[in-house]
Motif scaffolding. Structure first.
Motif, PDB file in Angstrom:
ATOM      1  N   TYR A  87       4.423   5.258  -4.220  1.00  0.00           N
ATOM      2  CA  TYR A  87       4.340   4.647  -2.895  1.00  0.00           C
ATOM      3  C   TYR A  87       5.511   3.707  -2.644  1.00  0.00           C
ATOM      4  CZ  TYR A  87       2.875   1.660   0.937  1.00  0.00           C
ATOM      5  OH  TYR A  87       2.851   0.946   2.109  1.00  0.00           O
ATOM      6  N   VAL A  88       5.756   2.802  -3.591  1.00  0.00           N
ATOM      7  CA  VAL A  88       6.822   1.812  -3.416  1.00  0.00           C
ATOM      8  C   VAL A  88       8.182   2.499  -3.316  1.00  0.00           C
ATOM      9  CG1 VAL A  88       8.043  -0.133  -4.475  1.00  0.00           C
ATOM     10  CG2 VAL A  88       5.543  -0.044  -4.535  1.00  0.00           C
ATOM     11  N   ASP A  89       8.434   3.487  -4.173  1.00  0.00           N
ATOM     12  CA  ASP A  89       9.719   4.182  -4.149  1.00  0.00           C
ATOM     13  C   ASP A  89       9.924   4.984  -2.867  1.00  0.00           C
ATOM     14  OD1 ASP A  89      10.391   3.156  -6.561  1.00  0.00           O
ATOM     15  OD2 ASP A  89      10.182   5.003  -7.707  1.00  0.00           O
ATOM     16  N   GLY A  95      13.657  -4.630  -0.826  1.00  0.00           N
ATOM     17  CA  GLY A  95      14.735  -5.534  -1.195  1.00  0.00           C
ATOM     18  C   GLY A  95      14.620  -6.905  -0.558  1.00  0.00           C
ATOM     19  N   SER A  96      13.880  -6.996   0.548  1.00  0.00           N
ATOM     20  CA  SER A  96      13.750  -8.284   1.232  1.00  0.00           C
ATOM     21  C   SER A  96      12.634  -9.163   0.666  1.00  0.00           C
ATOM     22  CB  SER A  96      13.495  -8.049   2.725  1.00  0.00           C
ATOM     23  OG  SER A  96      12.225  -7.434   2.927  1.00  0.00           O
ATOM     24  N   ILE A  97      11.867  -8.613  -0.287  1.00  0.00           N
ATOM     25  CA  ILE A  97      10.815  -9.410  -0.929  1.00  0.00           C
ATOM     26  C   ILE A  97      11.459 -10.172  -2.088  1.00  0.00           C
ATOM     27  CG2 ILE A  97       8.607  -9.369  -2.136  1.00  0.00           C
ATOM     28  CD1 ILE A  97       8.024  -6.698  -0.793  1.00  0.00           C
ATOM     29  N   PRO A  98      11.487 -11.483  -2.044  1.00  0.00           N
ATOM     30  CA  PRO A  98      12.186 -12.287  -3.072  1.00  0.00           C
ATOM     31  C   PRO A  98      11.745 -11.967  -4.500  1.00  0.00           C
ATOM     32  CG  PRO A  98      11.486 -13.661  -1.240  1.00  0.00           C
ATOM     33  CD  PRO A  98      10.833 -12.318  -1.033  1.00  0.00           C
ATOM     34  N   PHE A  99      12.709 -11.584  -5.335  1.00  0.00           N
ATOM     35  CA  PHE A  99      12.523 -11.345  -6.773  1.00  0.00           C
ATOM     36  C   PHE A  99      11.539 -10.220  -7.104  1.00  0.00           C
ATOM     37  CE2 PHE A  99      13.925 -15.787  -6.484  1.00  0.00           C
ATOM     38  CZ  PHE A  99      15.028 -15.741  -7.326  1.00  0.00           C
ATOM     39  N   PHE A 100      11.096  -9.446  -6.107  1.00  0.00           N
ATOM     40  CA  PHE A 100      10.135  -8.375  -6.371  1.00  0.00           C
ATOM     41  C   PHE A 100      10.692  -7.371  -7.371  1.00  0.00           C
ATOM     42  CE2 PHE A 100       8.224  -4.218  -5.528  1.00  0.00           C
ATOM     43  CZ  PHE A 100       6.868  -4.521  -5.543  1.00  0.00           C
ATOM     44  N   GLU A 101      11.958  -6.984  -7.166  1.00  0.00           N
ATOM     45  CA  GLU A 101      12.549  -5.958  -8.026  1.00  0.00           C
ATOM     46  C   GLU A 101      12.750  -6.434  -9.463  1.00  0.00           C
ATOM     47  OE1 GLU A 101      15.980  -5.111  -5.596  1.00  0.00           O
ATOM     48  OE2 GLU A 101      15.097  -3.207  -4.932  1.00  0.00           O
ATOM     49  N   SER A 102      12.822  -7.743  -9.674  1.00  0.00           N
ATOM     50  CA  SER A 102      12.993  -8.263 -11.038  1.00  0.00           C
ATOM     51  C   SER A 102      11.747  -8.006 -11.890  1.00  0.00           C
ATOM     52  CB  SER A 102      13.309  -9.760 -11.005  1.00  0.00           C
ATOM     53  OG  SER A 102      12.216 -10.499 -10.496  1.00  0.00           O
ATOM     54  N   MET A 156       3.865  -9.117  -8.816  1.00  0.00           N
ATOM     55  CA  MET A 156       4.202  -8.244  -7.698  1.00  0.00           C
ATOM     56  C   MET A 156       3.176  -8.381  -6.572  1.00  0.00           C
ATOM     57  SD  MET A 156       5.332  -5.024 -10.096  1.00  0.00           S
ATOM     58  CE  MET A 156       4.892  -3.756  -8.906  1.00  0.00           C
ATOM     59  N   ASP A 157       1.900  -8.450  -6.955  1.00  0.00           N
ATOM     60  CA  ASP A 157       0.831  -8.585  -5.960  1.00  0.00           C
ATOM     61  C   ASP A 157       1.000  -9.847  -5.115  1.00  0.00           C
ATOM     62  OD1 ASP A 157      -0.227  -6.279  -6.977  1.00  0.00           O
ATOM     63  OD2 ASP A 157      -1.915  -7.227  -7.996  1.00  0.00           O
ATOM     64  N   LYS A 158       1.386 -10.925  -5.757  1.00  0.00           N
ATOM     65  CA  LYS A 158       1.560 -12.188  -5.036  1.00  0.00           C
ATOM     66  C   LYS A 158       2.787 -12.146  -4.133  1.00  0.00           C
ATOM     67  CE  LYS A 158      -0.791 -14.937  -8.572  1.00  0.00           C
ATOM     68  NZ  LYS A 158      -0.656 -15.996  -9.599  1.00  0.00           N
ATOM     69  N   LEU A 159       3.856 -11.509  -4.621  1.00  0.00           N
ATOM     70  CA  LEU A 159       5.089 -11.454  -3.841  1.00  0.00           C
ATOM     71  C   LEU A 159       4.955 -10.542  -2.617  1.00  0.00           C
ATOM     72  CD1 LEU A 159       7.714 -11.265  -6.738  1.00  0.00           C
ATOM     73  CD2 LEU A 159       7.184 -13.240  -5.297  1.00  0.00           C
ATOM     74  N   VAL A 160       4.242  -9.448  -2.771  1.00  0.00           N
ATOM     75  CA  VAL A 160       4.081  -8.494  -1.681  1.00  0.00           C
ATOM     76  C   VAL A 160       3.435  -9.148  -0.453  1.00  0.00           C
ATOM     77  CG1 VAL A 160       2.634  -6.538  -0.973  1.00  0.00           C
ATOM     78  CG2 VAL A 160       4.096  -6.323  -2.966  1.00  0.00           C
ATOM     79  N   LYS A 161       2.603 -10.133  -0.681  1.00  0.00           N
ATOM     80  CA  LYS A 161       1.862 -10.770   0.411  1.00  0.00           C
ATOM     81  C   LYS A 161       2.755 -11.475   1.424  1.00  0.00           C
ATOM     82  CE  LYS A 161      -2.450 -11.342  -2.157  1.00  0.00           C
ATOM     83  NZ  LYS A 161      -3.433 -12.319  -2.711  1.00  0.00           N
ATOM     84  N   VAL A 162       4.020 -11.708   1.081  1.00  0.00           N
ATOM     85  CA  VAL A 162       4.923 -12.348   2.045  1.00  0.00           C
ATOM     86  C   VAL A 162       5.176 -11.427   3.242  1.00  0.00           C
ATOM     87  CG1 VAL A 162       6.054 -13.662   0.216  1.00  0.00           C
ATOM     88  CG2 VAL A 162       7.070 -11.511   0.990  1.00  0.00           C
ATOM     89  N   LYS A 163       4.812 -10.147   3.109  1.00  0.00           N
ATOM     90  CA  LYS A 163       5.018  -9.184   4.191  1.00  0.00           C
ATOM     91  C   LYS A 163       3.743  -8.960   5.016  1.00  0.00           C
ATOM     92  CE  LYS A 163       9.326  -8.330   3.507  1.00  0.00           C
ATOM     93  NZ  LYS A 163      10.314  -8.683   4.552  1.00  0.00           N
ATOM     94  N   LYS A 164       2.720  -9.769   4.799  1.00  0.00           N
ATOM     95  CA  LYS A 164       1.461  -9.574   5.512  1.00  0.00           C
ATOM     96  C   LYS A 164       1.634  -9.698   7.025  1.00  0.00           C
ATOM     97  CE  LYS A 164      -2.416 -11.205   3.971  1.00  0.00           C
ATOM     98  NZ  LYS A 164      -3.448 -12.124   3.421  1.00  0.00           N
ATOM     99  N   ARG A 165       2.508 -10.582   7.461  1.00  0.00           N
ATOM    100  CA  ARG A 165       2.700 -10.766   8.903  1.00  0.00           C
ATOM    101  C   ARG A 165       3.702  -9.765   9.478  1.00  0.00           C
ATOM    102  NH1 ARG A 165       2.654 -15.875   6.927  1.00  0.00           N
ATOM    103  NH2 ARG A 165       4.934 -16.013   6.964  1.00  0.00           N
ATOM    104  N   SER A 166       4.807  -9.563   8.785  1.00  0.00           N
ATOM    105  CA  SER A 166       5.852  -8.686   9.322  1.00  0.00           C
ATOM    106  C   SER A 166       5.572  -7.202   9.098  1.00  0.00           C
ATOM    107  CB  SER A 166       7.205  -9.044   8.692  1.00  0.00           C
ATOM    108  OG  SER A 166       7.170  -8.847   7.287  1.00  0.00           O
ATOM    109  N   ASN A 167       4.846  -6.859   8.026  1.00  0.00           N
ATOM    110  CA  ASN A 167       4.556  -5.449   7.744  1.00  0.00           C
ATOM    111  C   ASN A 167       3.184  -5.309   7.077  1.00  0.00           C
ATOM    112  OD1 ASN A 167       4.705  -2.689   7.020  1.00  0.00           O
ATOM    113  ND2 ASN A 167       6.939  -2.814   7.007  1.00  0.00           N
TER     114      ASN A 167
END
Length: 307
Positions: free
Chosen positions: A18-20, A28-35, A187-198
């Motif tokens: 799904y992510v790929d 790429g716009s999610i801070p440090f997600f790819e790390s 990753m679960d915590k970082l993904v939530k930054v997109k709750k409003r925009s996506n």
């Protein structure tokens, strides 16, 4: 690898697919997600290779290849039927001809032809996925189908497959799953930054994160009919008027039932020279029922002979 670990691995593979497949700029716009995501993918690849290794014997042949092929072709028939239905309604005769495969046609193909035919069904279903929404085909079903096709190809012996011979220790497997658990939490915590925009991306991401058993279970029941010595019985007629069932077992004494509602069904098994039997088959949603029926010969019953 135990069943719980296999379930986690299946979930991880679905998450990666799904992510790929999503827009790279969003990831790429999610801070440090790819790390965290990159080492997570590396670990999943290692675990998947280990699962493949466990499936193979010393000759390089997959012990479970037959079962994978069977499951793949059963799901292939289901998706083929749905795509054909869409093709008929949309007057797309070319698509209808391309994907019209039955289970028996698929299962009789050689390994390469079988993989190619199932890949064709998958590719067409994926292309028309949006249109197939009303035909019981969804992204989760296709994801499971994709991994069955991939697993079947891996399980087919080739020089590449035979090179997968490094055995992981139990603690190595445990450590990889443990590390991935940490990565996923972050990753679960970082993904939530997109709750409003996506919000759609976030909701689908967490849907993928639900641990599931490997394989998409469209199969409601697998039935095996044998004689008193345990030998498979072919051409045993199984009937149930309520669901319109009237089918015979294969040469291997097998019968598969799909898409049954939760209920206790009474199936009647009959064959010339054998005692007719009525057997209850309980169906529970999300689980595959396994039923073994032993048939007795008429002469043995009459003589009072039993095993």
């Amino acid at each position: 690898m135990d069943s719980r670990q296999r379930s986690k691995l299946a979930m991880s593979l679905v998450t990666i697919e799904y992510v790929d497949g999503f827009e790279p700029s969003i990831i790429g716009s999610i801070p440090f997600f790819e790390s965290y995501y990159d080492p997570f993918k590396v670990n999943v690849n290692l675990l998947n290779n280990e699962l493949v290794r466990q499936m193979m014997n010393r000759s390089g042949f997959a012990i479970d290849k037959k079962d994978i092929k069977e499951e793949m072709c059963l799901l292939g028939e289901v998706i083929s039927d749905d795509v054909v239905a869409y093709a008929v309604n949309s007057n797309n005769s070319i698509l209808e001809e391309e994907v019209a495969f039955s289970y028996y046609e698929l299962i009789r193909f050689g390994d390469a032809e079988c993989a190619a035919a199932n890949q064709l069904i998958y590719d067409k279903a994926k292309f028309y996925l949006a249109e197939l929404e009303n035909y019981d085909v969804d992204a989760d079903m296709l994801s499971k189908y994709f991994h069955l096709i991939d697993s079947f190809r891996i399980a087919t012996p080739t020089p590449k497959n035979q090179s997968i011979d490094k055995k992981m220790a139990t603690n190595e497997i445990r450590d990889l799953f443990s590390a991935n658990s940490v990565y996923l939490k972050k990753m679960d915590k970082l993904v939530k930054v997109k709750k409003r925009s996506n919000p759609d991306f976030v909701s689908r991401y967490f849907a993928c994160r639900t641990a599931k058993k490997p394989g998409y279970r469209t199969l409601a029941a697998r039935i095996l009919v044998v004689d008193e010595d345990g030998n498979p019985l072919e051409k045993v007629l199984a009937t149930n008027k309520g669901i319109g069932l009237k089918r015979r077992t294969t040469k291997k004494g097998q019968l598969y039932l799909k898409h049954l509602e939760d209920h206790v069904y009474v199936l009647v098994f009959s064959k010339s020279d054998y005692i007719t039997q009525e057997v209850k088959l309980p169906i529970t949603k999300g689980e595959r029922a396994e039923l073994k029926v032993k048939m007795k010969r008429v002469e043995n019953e009459e003589l009072g002979i039993s095993n």
